[in-house]
Motif scaffolding. Sequence first.
Motif, PDB file in Angstrom:
ATOM      1  N   UNK A 255     -13.882  -5.650 -13.203  1.00  0.00           N
ATOM      2  CA  UNK A 255     -14.019  -4.743 -14.336  1.00  0.00           C
ATOM      3  C   UNK A 255     -13.044  -3.592 -14.313  1.00  0.00           C
ATOM      4  N   UNK A 256     -12.012  -3.676 -13.493  1.00  0.00           N
ATOM      5  CA  UNK A 256     -11.104  -2.533 -13.398  1.00  0.00           C
ATOM      6  C   UNK A 256      -9.651  -2.932 -13.522  1.00  0.00           C
ATOM      7  N   UNK A 257      -8.838  -2.011 -13.138  1.00  0.00           N
ATOM      8  CA  UNK A 257      -7.404  -2.148 -13.323  1.00  0.00           C
ATOM      9  C   UNK A 257      -6.801  -3.168 -12.364  1.00  0.00           C
TER      10      UNK A 257
ATOM     11  N   UNK B 161      -9.918   3.138  -6.742  1.00  0.00           N
ATOM     12  CA  UNK B 161      -9.303   2.899  -8.043  1.00  0.00           C
ATOM     13  C   UNK B 161      -8.124   3.815  -8.264  1.00  0.00           C
ATOM     14  N   UNK B 162      -7.783   3.951  -9.530  1.00  0.00           N
ATOM     15  CA  UNK B 162      -6.594   4.734  -9.849  1.00  0.00           C
ATOM     16  C   UNK B 162      -7.004   5.975 -10.637  1.00  0.00           C
ATOM     17  N   UNK B 163      -6.330   7.069 -10.363  1.00  0.00           N
ATOM     18  CA  UNK B 163      -6.522   8.281 -11.150  1.00  0.00           C
ATOM     19  C   UNK B 163      -5.222   8.557 -11.899  1.00  0.00           C
ATOM     20  N   UNK B 164      -5.328   8.586 -13.226  1.00  0.00           N
ATOM     21  CA  UNK B 164      -4.128   8.787 -14.036  1.00  0.00           C
ATOM     22  C   UNK B 164      -3.992  10.267 -14.393  1.00  0.00           C
TER      23      UNK B 164
ATOM     24  N   UNK C 199      -0.215   6.836  -2.948  1.00  0.00           N
ATOM     25  CA  UNK C 199      -1.244   5.912  -2.465  1.00  0.00           C
ATOM     26  C   UNK C 199      -1.869   6.534  -1.228  1.00  0.00           C
ATOM     27  N   UNK C 200      -3.203   6.488  -1.197  1.00  0.00           N
ATOM     28  CA  UNK C 200      -3.952   7.244  -0.190  1.00  0.00           C
ATOM     29  C   UNK C 200      -5.182   6.426   0.162  1.00  0.00           C
TER      30      UNK C 200
ATOM     31  N   UNK D 238      -2.524   8.443  -8.839  1.00  0.00           N
ATOM     32  CA  UNK D 238      -3.008   8.273  -7.474  1.00  0.00           C
ATOM     33  C   UNK D 238      -3.819   6.998  -7.332  1.00  0.00           C
ATOM     34  N   UNK D 239      -3.425   6.182  -6.358  1.00  0.00           N
ATOM     35  CA  UNK D 239      -4.169   4.961  -6.059  1.00  0.00           C
ATOM     36  C   UNK D 239      -4.949   5.148  -4.764  1.00  0.00           C
ATOM     37  N   UNK D 240      -6.261   4.934  -4.832  1.00  0.00           N
ATOM     38  CA  UNK D 240      -7.091   4.967  -3.625  1.00  0.00           C
ATOM     39  C   UNK D 240      -7.920   3.682  -3.618  1.00  0.00           C
TER      40      UNK D 240
END
Lengths: 253, 415
Positions: free
Chosen positions: B135-137, B93-96, B156-157, B88-90
Amino acid sequence: MLKLENLTATVGEEDEAKTIINGLSLEVPAGEVHAIMGPNGAGKSTLSYVLTGRDGYEVTGGSASLEGIDLLDMDPEERAAKGLFLSFQYPVEVPGVPVMTFVRTAMNAQRKLRGEPEISAPDFIKKSRELGAQLNLTSDMLKRPLNVGFSGGEKKRLEIFQMMMLEPRFAILDETDSGLDIDALRTVSDGVNALRSPERGMLVITHYQRLLDHIKPDKVHVLANGKIIKTGGPELALRLEEEGYDGVLGEAA
Amino acid sequence: MTVSMDALKDKFRNPGSAELELIARYAMLPGSSQRERAFEAFAETGLPHRRMEAWKWTDFKAALKQVEASKNAADNAALAAPGQSVIEFTPDGVVLPDNVPAGIKLHERNEAQALGAAEEVPLGAMTAALSGRVGGLDTLIIEVNEPTEQPLHIVTRGDRGETNFARVAVIVRPGASLDLIESHLGGAGFSSFLIELGMQEGGAVSRTILQRGKTDEAQAITAVVTLGEKSEYTQTALAFGAKVARLETRLKHQESGSHATLNGAYLCASGYHADFTSHVRHGAPSSITRQVTKGAVLDGGTGVFQGKFLVPRTVGQHTDADMQHQALLLEDGAEVFAKPELEIYADDVECAHGNTSGALDPNQLFYMRQRGIPEAEARALLTEAFVAEALEEASETAQEALLDAARRFLTDSVR
C-alpha cells in the motif's frame, strides 16, 4: 647557543650504515653567523639533517645542544618549536597545500608546542603581506600550493619567507645560494641579514664564497671528512676561493 | 501473492538465510510484472559474492549472514542545511519536502517502472524487486523540467532497522538542470539505494554523495545513468565504507557530445570496506568522460576501485576518456584492490588511465615536521590535500561539508 661536541653520525640502514659525521665540534654563540664550507661529500647536508632530526641519520656519539637543551632526543617538530629552522637545499613540493595555509599551520603548531596562543588571522595576513613584499613574492604566489611549479629561485625565496615568518632562534641555511641569480641572491641575503640579531644564531652552509659577500660571516669553518679541520675569519673563505679546497686542505693535513 | 515461498526459493541456488528473508519479504509485496522481472534477475545471482568476477573483492553474501537490525543509529551528519528541500527515506517510508524547488515535480508510484539496465546489477535488481511497500511507495520519480538552482537533497537513514531499501528515478527534460545531494547515512543492517537517471538533450545534473555506515552494516548505492545529446553529468562521492559498502555507477553515453565526470574518494578506517565500481559505455561519438578516484586507507581498512570504459567500434569514435585511481596506504595492514579496464574497439579515440598506490612521501613529512607540524598532523594534512582533488567538482552547496567530513576523519584517525 648552538654547541656540537665530538659529534659522530651515520647514514643508512644497519649493515650499510656509513659514518659521515666523524667527531665534529663547533660552537656558534648567539648573535653570530658562521659559515661552513667544504668539498662535495664532506658531510655538510648530513650535518643539517642530523641537527634537525631526519629519519635515517643516526647519531652514534657526541652531543648537540641549542641554548643548553639537548637536541638529539627530540622529534623534528619539537626541535622546530625550540626555534631550530632549516632552509632546505632542495625545498619539497607539497601539492594541495597553499603556502599561506602551510605557514600558518606550522606557526600555530610551533606555538601550541610552546604553550603559546595562536596568531590571529589579521596579524598573520599583515605579517605575510609585509614579508612577501620584501621578498618579491606576490599574494598570488602565496596562495599557490607550496613549492609546486615554483622556479628554483622562487623556492629559495619561499624558504627565507618561511624563516622570516617563523622567526627561529637558530637558522641553518643549506646551500641557499644554489639556483639563485644575482638579483635573487641579493633579495635572499637582505632577508637573512634582516633577521640577524643579538639573540639569534645562524649557520650558513655553502660551496661558494659568493654568498658570503652578502651575508658576512663572523667565522668560517672548513668541513672535510665529517669534521671541522680549519676555522678562521671571513678571509678564509676568500683563500678557499683562490686556492681551492685542495690547497687549504693539503696544508691542514 | 499467489506464488508459494517454495517456488520462489527454487529460483535461487543455495539461498542463505539472508536471501531467504529477502525472498519472504518479496512474497509479501503486491504482485507486479515489473517487480517480478527484477526479482528474476536478482534470483540469478542471489546476493553477490566473491566467486562472481565483478564482486571478487566485495562479498555481500559473506557479509550478510542474516538480515539483522543495525546496533547503530544512522550517523546524523547529513549534508543538508536547514530549510533546504529534503527527501528522506527510512525503513518506515518516505518523507517528502513541503518546499520542492521550482521546476521540479515529484511523482509517487506504487508500481515499478520498466527497469532497463538496473537489472544488470545484482543489487540494482534486488532493490527494484524489494523497494516496494504494501500500500505504499515503490518508486519516487523526480521530474526536472527547468534549470533549477536550489539543491534537492536525498537522505537515507536506517533508524536501527533491518533493511532500508529505496528507489528513485530522475527524468531530466531537455535543457533542465538539477543539483542533487545525497547523504546515505546507514543505520540499517542492509541499506540499498537505486537511482536511475535519464538525461535528455542538454540536461545537466550535479550529483554529490556522502556515504557513511558502521562495521555491522552492508550498504549499496547503485546508479544507472543515461546521457542524452550534449548533456552533462557530474558525480562526486565521498565514502567512509561500512562492513561492506559498494557505490556502483553504470553510465551510458547514449547520444553524441555528452560529458561525464565521475569522481570519488574513499577513506577507510579499520573494519571499513568501501568499493567504487563503475562501468562507462561510450555508446555515441564525441563524448567525454573524466574520472578521478582517490583513496586513503588505514590498518584493517579496505578500498576497492573497479573502473571500466567500453568504447564500441561502430559508435564510439572521437571518444575522449581519462580514468585515474590513486590510493594512499597510510599504515601497514591497509588493503587496496584496483582493476582499471579500458576496452576499446573504435580506432579514433583518446583514452588514458593511471593507477597508483603507495605511502606518503617521507620527504614531504620531514619537511613539514621541520617546520614544527607534528607527524600525525602532517600526515592528515597531506592526505586531505591528496583526496581533496577528487572532491573539487562537488556541488558548491556541499563541498565544504564534504571537505570538513574528510578533515574530521583524518584528524581523528591518522596517527
